[in-house]
Scaffold this motif. Structure first.
Motif, short mmCIF file in Angstrom:
data_model
loop_
_atom_site.label_atom_id
_atom_site.label_comp_id
_atom_site.label_asym_id
_atom_site.label_seq_id
_atom_site.Cartn_x
_atom_site.Cartn_y
_atom_site.Cartn_z
N GLY A 25 1.34 -1.70 0.13
CA GLY A 25 -0.04 0.00 0.11
C GLY A 25 0.77 1.21 -0.54
N SER A 26 2.39 1.11 0.07
CA SER A 26 3.72 2.28 0.00
C SER A 26 2.72 3.55 -0.81
N GLY A 27 2.50 2.96 -2.39
CA GLY A 27 2.09 4.12 -3.28
C GLY A 27 0.75 4.31 -3.50
N TYR A 28 0.00 4.12 -2.43
CA TYR A 28 -1.62 3.91 -2.79
C TYR A 28 -2.40 4.98 -1.27
N CYS A 60 -14.62 -5.08 -1.36
CA CYS A 60 -13.71 -5.80 -0.38
C CYS A 60 -14.62 -5.75 0.78
N SER A 61 -13.82 -6.86 1.26
CA SER A 61 -13.11 -7.64 2.83
C SER A 61 -13.83 -6.88 3.50
N GLY A 62 -12.87 -5.10 3.80
CA GLY A 62 -12.63 -4.04 4.31
C GLY A 62 -11.73 -3.48 3.72
N ARG A 63 -12.13 -2.02 3.60
CA ARG A 63 -10.70 -0.83 3.24
C ARG A 63 -9.93 -1.14 4.05
N THR A 64 -8.49 -0.33 3.55
CA THR A 64 -7.79 0.56 4.51
C THR A 64 -7.35 1.40 4.29
N ASP A 65 -6.50 1.32 4.99
CA ASP A 65 -6.56 3.63 5.25
C ASP A 65 -5.09 3.41 4.15
N SER A 66 -4.32 4.68 3.91
CA SER A 66 -3.14 4.77 3.08
C SER A 66 -1.99 4.00 3.66
N GLY A 67 -0.95 3.62 2.62
CA GLY A 67 -0.02 2.99 3.46
C GLY A 67 0.58 1.51 3.48
N VAL A 68 -1.42 1.24 3.92
CA VAL A 68 -1.37 -0.36 5.13
C VAL A 68 -1.64 -1.29 3.64
N HIS A 69 -0.53 -2.58 4.32
CA HIS A 69 -0.01 -3.37 3.13
C HIS A 69 -2.00 -4.31 2.93
N ALA A 70 -1.33 -5.81 2.01
CA ALA A 70 -2.33 -6.80 2.20
C ALA A 70 -2.40 -7.55 1.94
N THR A 71 -2.69 -9.13 2.44
CA THR A 71 -1.35 -10.77 2.00
C THR A 71 -2.81 -11.03 1.89
N PRO A 246 2.69 5.06 12.19
CA PRO A 246 2.76 4.96 10.70
C PRO A 246 1.91 3.84 10.18
N GLY A 247 1.18 3.85 9.49
CA GLY A 247 0.35 2.84 8.21
C GLY A 247 1.86 2.31 7.90
N CYS A 248 2.85 1.86 7.63
CA CYS A 248 4.03 1.37 6.69
C CYS A 248 4.10 -0.06 7.35
#
Length: 325
Positions: A25-28, A60-71, A246-248
Protein backbone atom coordinates in the motif's frame (compact mmCIF):
# COMPACT_ATOMS: atom_id res chain seq x y z
CA UNK A 1 2.22 -27.56 -0.31
CA UNK A 2 -1.45 -27.02 -1.11
CA UNK A 3 -1.12 -23.52 -2.51
CA UNK A 4 0.97 -24.85 -5.40
CA UNK A 5 -1.93 -25.73 -7.70
CA UNK A 6 -2.31 -25.60 -11.46
CA UNK A 7 -4.84 -23.01 -12.57
CA UNK A 8 -7.66 -24.34 -14.73
CA UNK A 9 -7.49 -22.79 -18.20
CA UNK A 10 -10.30 -24.73 -19.91
CA UNK A 11 -13.43 -24.33 -17.79
CA UNK A 12 -15.03 -20.87 -17.62
CA UNK A 13 -16.00 -19.73 -14.14
CA UNK A 14 -19.68 -18.86 -13.72
CA UNK A 15 -21.67 -16.80 -11.25
CA UNK A 16 -20.23 -14.78 -8.40
CA UNK A 17 -16.47 -14.98 -7.90
CA UNK A 18 -14.28 -14.44 -4.83
CA UNK A 19 -10.69 -13.33 -5.25
CA UNK A 20 -7.65 -13.11 -2.97
CA UNK A 21 -5.52 -9.99 -3.50
CA UNK A 22 -2.14 -8.96 -2.13
CA UNK A 23 -0.75 -5.43 -2.29
CA UNK A 24 1.94 -3.08 -1.05
CA UNK A 25 0.00 0.00 0.00
CA UNK A 26 2.98 2.36 0.00
CA UNK A 27 2.02 4.06 -3.26
CA UNK A 28 -1.74 4.27 -2.66
CA UNK A 29 -4.12 6.41 -0.63
CA UNK A 30 -5.82 3.29 0.69
CA UNK A 31 -8.11 0.70 -0.83
CA UNK A 32 -11.14 2.80 -1.78
CA UNK A 33 -11.41 4.38 -5.23
CA UNK A 34 -10.74 8.14 -5.12
CA UNK A 35 -11.05 10.88 -7.71
CA UNK A 36 -7.95 12.77 -6.61
CA UNK A 37 -5.44 10.03 -5.72
CA UNK A 38 -4.37 6.48 -6.66
CA UNK A 39 -6.15 3.59 -4.94
CA UNK A 40 -5.88 -0.19 -4.94
CA UNK A 41 -9.54 -0.59 -5.89
CA UNK A 42 -9.16 1.57 -9.00
CA UNK A 43 -6.07 -0.32 -10.15
CA UNK A 44 -7.73 -3.72 -9.63
CA UNK A 45 -11.00 -2.77 -11.33
CA UNK A 46 -9.11 -1.32 -14.29
CA UNK A 47 -7.10 -4.53 -14.70
CA UNK A 48 -10.14 -6.80 -14.41
CA UNK A 49 -12.08 -4.64 -16.86
CA UNK A 50 -9.30 -5.12 -19.39
CA UNK A 51 -9.56 -8.89 -18.96
CA UNK A 52 -13.33 -8.91 -19.36
CA UNK A 53 -13.62 -6.25 -22.04
CA UNK A 54 -16.34 -4.62 -19.95
CA UNK A 55 -16.64 -2.70 -16.68
CA UNK A 56 -15.96 -4.76 -13.53
CA UNK A 57 -16.78 -3.57 -10.02
CA UNK A 58 -15.40 -5.30 -6.92
CA UNK A 59 -16.45 -5.31 -3.25
CA UNK A 60 -13.80 -5.83 -0.57
CA UNK A 61 -13.79 -7.43 2.88
CA UNK A 62 -12.50 -4.24 4.50
CA UNK A 63 -11.02 -0.97 3.32
CA UNK A 64 -7.41 -0.38 4.28
CA UNK A 65 -6.04 3.08 4.94
CA UNK A 66 -3.29 4.99 3.13
CA UNK A 67 0.03 3.15 3.18
CA UNK A 68 -1.40 -0.04 4.71
CA UNK A 69 -0.56 -3.40 3.10
CA UNK A 70 -2.58 -6.59 2.59
CA UNK A 71 -1.62 -10.21 2.04
CA UNK A 72 -5.19 -11.56 2.03
CA UNK A 73 -7.67 -8.93 0.95
CA UNK A 74 -10.83 -10.76 -0.13
CA UNK A 75 -12.99 -9.26 -2.86
CA UNK A 76 -16.00 -10.49 -4.77
CA UNK A 77 -17.27 -9.59 -8.23
CA UNK A 78 -20.11 -10.45 -10.57
CA UNK A 79 -18.26 -10.57 -13.89
CA UNK A 80 -20.00 -9.54 -17.12
CA UNK A 81 -18.31 -12.36 -19.05
CA UNK A 82 -17.08 -15.89 -18.43
CA UNK A 83 -13.35 -16.50 -18.22
CA UNK A 84 -11.29 -19.41 -16.92
CA UNK A 85 -9.48 -19.35 -13.60
CA UNK A 86 -6.13 -18.91 -15.36
CA UNK A 87 -7.45 -16.14 -17.60
CA UNK A 88 -8.68 -14.10 -14.64
CA UNK A 89 -5.55 -14.51 -12.52
CA UNK A 90 -2.92 -14.22 -15.26
CA UNK A 91 -4.86 -11.56 -17.15
CA UNK A 92 -5.33 -9.40 -14.07
CA UNK A 93 -1.71 -9.71 -12.99
CA UNK A 94 -0.50 -8.81 -16.48
CA UNK A 95 -2.43 -5.55 -16.28
CA UNK A 96 -1.76 -4.75 -12.64
CA UNK A 97 1.21 -2.72 -11.37
CA UNK A 98 3.94 -4.73 -9.65
CA UNK A 99 2.77 -3.74 -6.16
CA UNK A 100 -0.63 -5.46 -6.55
CA UNK A 101 -1.28 -9.13 -7.38
CA UNK A 102 -4.24 -11.50 -7.60
CA UNK A 103 -3.36 -14.72 -5.76
CA UNK A 104 -6.43 -16.87 -6.55
CA UNK A 105 -10.04 -16.79 -7.73
CA UNK A 106 -12.94 -19.12 -6.92
CA UNK A 107 -16.62 -19.60 -7.69
CA UNK A 108 -18.79 -18.84 -4.64
CA UNK A 109 -22.53 -19.03 -3.90
CA UNK A 110 -24.64 -16.03 -4.85
CA UNK A 111 -25.17 -15.13 -1.19
CA UNK A 112 -21.43 -14.65 -0.60
CA UNK A 113 -20.49 -11.05 0.10
CA UNK A 114 -16.88 -10.14 0.85
CA UNK A 115 -17.88 -7.51 3.41
CA UNK A 116 -21.20 -8.60 4.89
CA UNK A 117 -20.37 -12.30 5.26
CA UNK A 118 -17.00 -11.72 6.96
CA UNK A 119 -16.88 -13.15 10.48
CA UNK A 120 -13.53 -11.67 11.50
CA UNK A 121 -10.67 -9.58 10.20
CA UNK A 122 -7.08 -9.97 11.31
CA UNK A 123 -4.08 -7.65 11.10
CA UNK A 124 -0.45 -7.83 12.06
CA UNK A 125 1.55 -4.74 12.90
CA UNK A 126 5.31 -5.19 12.47
CA UNK A 127 7.82 -3.08 14.39
CA UNK A 128 11.53 -3.35 13.62
CA UNK A 129 13.10 -2.68 17.02
CA UNK A 130 16.79 -1.97 16.48
CA UNK A 131 19.20 0.99 16.87
CA UNK A 132 19.89 1.49 13.16
CA UNK A 133 17.33 2.49 10.56
CA UNK A 134 16.00 -0.33 8.35
CA UNK A 135 16.82 -0.70 4.67
CA UNK A 136 15.22 -3.83 3.19
CA UNK A 137 12.25 -3.67 5.58
CA UNK A 138 11.71 0.10 5.44
CA UNK A 139 8.44 -0.10 3.44
CA UNK A 140 6.72 -2.85 5.43
CA UNK A 141 7.77 -2.35 9.04
CA UNK A 142 7.83 0.60 11.44
CA UNK A 143 11.20 1.43 12.93
CA UNK A 144 11.58 2.00 16.66
CA UNK A 145 15.12 2.71 17.85
CA UNK A 146 14.37 2.60 21.61
CA UNK A 147 14.19 -0.87 23.23
CA UNK A 148 10.63 -2.14 23.66
CA UNK A 149 9.36 -4.36 26.48
CA UNK A 150 7.15 -6.72 24.50
CA UNK A 151 5.91 -8.53 27.63
CA UNK A 152 4.63 -5.27 29.14
CA UNK A 153 2.99 -4.40 25.81
CA UNK A 154 1.24 -7.78 25.67
CA UNK A 155 0.00 -7.47 29.26
CA UNK A 156 -1.32 -3.96 28.61
CA UNK A 157 -3.14 -5.04 25.44
CA UNK A 158 -5.24 -7.71 27.17
CA UNK A 159 -7.54 -5.01 28.59
CA UNK A 160 -8.89 -4.48 25.07
CA UNK A 161 -10.28 -7.99 24.53
CA UNK A 162 -14.05 -8.30 24.30
CA UNK A 163 -16.91 -6.16 23.03
CA UNK A 164 -16.14 -2.62 24.11
CA UNK A 165 -16.37 1.09 23.30
CA UNK A 166 -13.15 1.99 21.47
CA UNK A 167 -13.77 5.76 21.30
CA UNK A 168 -10.23 6.44 22.58
CA UNK A 169 -8.78 4.60 19.58
CA UNK A 170 -10.87 5.94 16.68
CA UNK A 171 -9.75 8.70 14.32
CA UNK A 172 -11.44 12.08 14.51
CA UNK A 173 -12.83 11.59 11.00
CA UNK A 174 -14.16 8.06 11.62
CA UNK A 175 -17.53 7.64 9.88
CA UNK A 176 -18.76 4.65 11.89
CA UNK A 177 -22.09 5.12 13.62
CA UNK A 178 -20.85 3.28 16.70
CA UNK A 179 -17.50 2.99 18.52
CA UNK A 180 -18.30 -0.55 19.70
CA UNK A 181 -16.21 -3.41 18.36
CA UNK A 182 -15.63 -7.00 19.43
CA UNK A 183 -11.90 -7.62 19.70
CA UNK A 184 -11.28 -11.40 19.66
CA UNK A 185 -7.61 -11.42 20.62
CA UNK A 186 -4.53 -9.23 20.65
CA UNK A 187 -1.02 -10.56 21.16
CA UNK A 188 2.40 -8.93 21.26
CA UNK A 189 5.46 -11.10 20.67
CA UNK A 190 9.11 -10.51 19.93
CA UNK A 191 10.97 -12.48 17.25
CA UNK A 192 14.54 -11.22 17.31
CA UNK A 193 14.39 -7.55 16.31
CA UNK A 194 10.74 -7.86 15.23
CA UNK A 195 7.98 -6.92 17.67
CA UNK A 196 4.63 -8.05 16.25
CA UNK A 197 1.17 -6.92 17.36
CA UNK A 198 -1.31 -9.57 16.15
CA UNK A 199 -4.97 -8.57 16.47
CA UNK A 200 -8.34 -9.89 15.31
CA UNK A 201 -11.83 -8.42 15.66
CA UNK A 202 -15.20 -8.43 13.96
CA UNK A 203 -14.20 -5.08 12.39
CA UNK A 204 -12.06 -2.05 13.13
CA UNK A 205 -12.63 1.67 13.44
CA UNK A 206 -10.69 4.18 11.34
CA UNK A 207 -7.04 4.14 12.55
CA UNK A 208 -8.06 1.88 15.46
CA UNK A 209 -5.14 -0.54 15.20
CA UNK A 210 -2.59 2.19 14.56
CA UNK A 211 -3.85 4.12 17.58
CA UNK A 212 -3.67 1.00 19.74
CA UNK A 213 -0.11 0.35 18.58
CA UNK A 214 0.86 3.95 19.33
CA UNK A 215 -0.33 3.47 22.92
CA UNK A 216 1.41 0.08 23.19
CA UNK A 217 4.72 1.59 22.06
CA UNK A 218 4.41 4.14 24.88
CA UNK A 219 4.08 1.21 27.28
CA UNK A 220 6.96 -0.66 25.65
CA UNK A 221 9.26 2.34 26.00
CA UNK A 222 8.42 2.63 29.69
CA UNK A 223 6.68 5.97 29.27
CA UNK A 224 3.39 4.49 30.51
CA UNK A 225 2.46 1.66 32.85
CA UNK A 226 0.81 -1.67 32.04
CA UNK A 227 -2.60 -0.24 32.95
CA UNK A 228 -2.34 2.55 30.35
CA UNK A 229 -4.61 1.00 27.70
CA UNK A 230 -7.27 0.13 30.26
CA UNK A 231 -7.19 3.78 31.39
CA UNK A 232 -7.54 5.05 27.82
CA UNK A 233 -10.39 2.66 27.13
CA UNK A 234 -12.28 4.01 30.16
CA UNK A 235 -11.68 7.64 29.19
CA UNK A 236 -13.41 7.27 25.79
CA UNK A 237 -11.51 10.32 24.52
CA UNK A 238 -9.12 10.10 21.57
CA UNK A 239 -7.58 13.48 22.46
CA UNK A 240 -6.06 12.00 25.63
CA UNK A 241 -4.40 9.03 23.90
CA UNK A 242 -0.99 8.52 22.30
CA UNK A 243 0.15 9.28 18.76
CA UNK A 244 -1.00 7.22 15.78
CA UNK A 245 1.55 4.64 14.58
CA UNK A 246 2.63 4.87 10.90
CA UNK A 247 0.70 2.92 8.27
CA UNK A 248 3.74 1.16 6.79
CA UNK A 249 3.91 -1.42 9.59
CA UNK A 250 0.29 -2.57 9.25
CA UNK A 251 -0.68 -5.67 7.24
CA UNK A 252 -4.20 -7.02 6.61
CA UNK A 253 -3.48 -10.75 6.83
CA UNK A 254 -6.77 -12.63 7.10
CA UNK A 255 -10.52 -12.40 6.70
CA UNK A 256 -12.55 -15.29 8.10
CA UNK A 257 -15.73 -16.67 6.51
CA UNK A 258 -18.00 -19.61 7.14
CA UNK A 259 -16.40 -22.87 6.01
CA UNK A 260 -19.21 -23.52 3.49
CA UNK A 261 -17.69 -20.92 1.18
CA UNK A 262 -14.53 -23.08 0.95
CA UNK A 263 -12.07 -20.29 0.24
CA UNK A 264 -8.41 -21.28 -0.23
CA UNK A 265 -6.20 -21.50 2.85
CA UNK A 266 -2.83 -19.76 2.71
CA UNK A 267 0.19 -19.20 4.94
CA UNK A 268 -0.53 -16.18 7.12
CA UNK A 269 1.40 -13.10 5.99
CA UNK A 270 3.40 -11.02 5.71
CA UNK A 271 6.32 -13.09 4.44
CA UNK A 272 8.56 -11.48 7.07
CA UNK A 273 6.69 -13.71 9.54
CA UNK A 274 6.44 -16.87 7.44
CA UNK A 275 8.68 -18.68 9.93
CA UNK A 276 5.79 -18.69 12.42
CA UNK A 277 4.03 -21.29 10.24
CA UNK A 278 0.44 -20.23 10.89
CA UNK A 279 -2.19 -20.52 8.16
CA UNK A 280 -5.31 -18.49 7.54
CA UNK A 281 -8.43 -19.32 9.52
CA UNK A 282 -6.68 -21.43 12.16
CA UNK A 283 -7.82 -19.42 15.20
CA UNK A 284 -11.14 -20.36 16.77
CA UNK A 285 -13.77 -17.63 16.87
CA UNK A 286 -15.29 -16.61 20.22
CA UNK A 287 -18.90 -17.42 21.01
CA UNK A 288 -20.98 -14.52 19.71
CA UNK A 289 -24.50 -14.29 18.19
CA UNK A 290 -23.12 -12.20 15.34
CA UNK A 291 -21.47 -15.28 13.84
CA UNK A 292 -24.76 -17.19 13.69
CA UNK A 293 -26.35 -14.15 12.08
CA UNK A 294 -23.66 -13.83 9.44
CA UNK A 295 -23.75 -17.54 8.71
CA UNK A 296 -27.51 -17.30 8.23
CA UNK A 297 -28.24 -19.92 10.86
CA UNK A 298 -31.85 -20.29 12.10
CA UNK A 299 -32.79 -18.97 15.52
CA UNK A 300 -30.76 -15.77 15.29
CA UNK A 301 -32.99 -12.77 16.01
CA UNK A 302 -30.60 -10.03 14.88
CA UNK A 303 -32.15 -7.86 12.15
CA UNK A 304 -31.13 -8.68 8.61
CA UNK A 305 -28.75 -6.18 7.08
CA UNK A 306 -29.73 -4.18 4.02
CA UNK A 307 -26.69 -4.38 1.74
CA UNK A 308 -27.75 -1.32 -0.24
CA UNK A 309 -27.84 0.91 2.83
CA UNK A 310 -25.19 -0.65 5.06
CA UNK A 311 -25.79 -2.72 8.17
CA UNK A 312 -28.60 -1.64 10.49
CA UNK A 313 -27.63 -3.40 13.70
CA UNK A 314 -28.07 -1.40 16.90
CA UNK A 315 -26.57 -1.20 20.38
CA UNK A 316 -23.38 -3.02 21.27
CA UNK A 317 -23.85 -5.42 18.38
CA UNK A 318 -23.88 -2.54 15.90
CA UNK A 319 -21.56 -2.96 12.95
CA UNK A 320 -19.86 -0.12 11.15
CA UNK A 321 -19.75 0.86 7.54
CA UNK A 322 -16.95 -0.86 5.67
CA UNK A 323 -14.19 -1.43 8.25
CA UNK A 324 -11.00 0.57 8.16
CA UNK A 325 -7.68 -0.10 9.80
Amino acid sequence: MSFFVRLNERTPLVGRLAMGVEYDGSGYCGWQRLKHAPSVQAALETALSQVSGDTVKVHCSGRTDSGVHATRQIVHLDPPVKRSEKAWVFGANTNLPRDIAVRWIREVPDDFHARFKALARRYRYVILNQPGRPVLERANATWCREPLDDKAMHAAAQALIGEQDFSSFRAAGCQSKTPWRHLHFIEVHRHGPLVVVDVQANAFLHHMIRNIVGALVAVGRGEQGVGYLAELLALKDRKLASATAPGCGLHFVDCVYDSRFDLPREPLGPNLLAFLGEWTGERELPDNPRFAYRRGQPGCDLPRCDQSQGEALTGKLALSREPLA
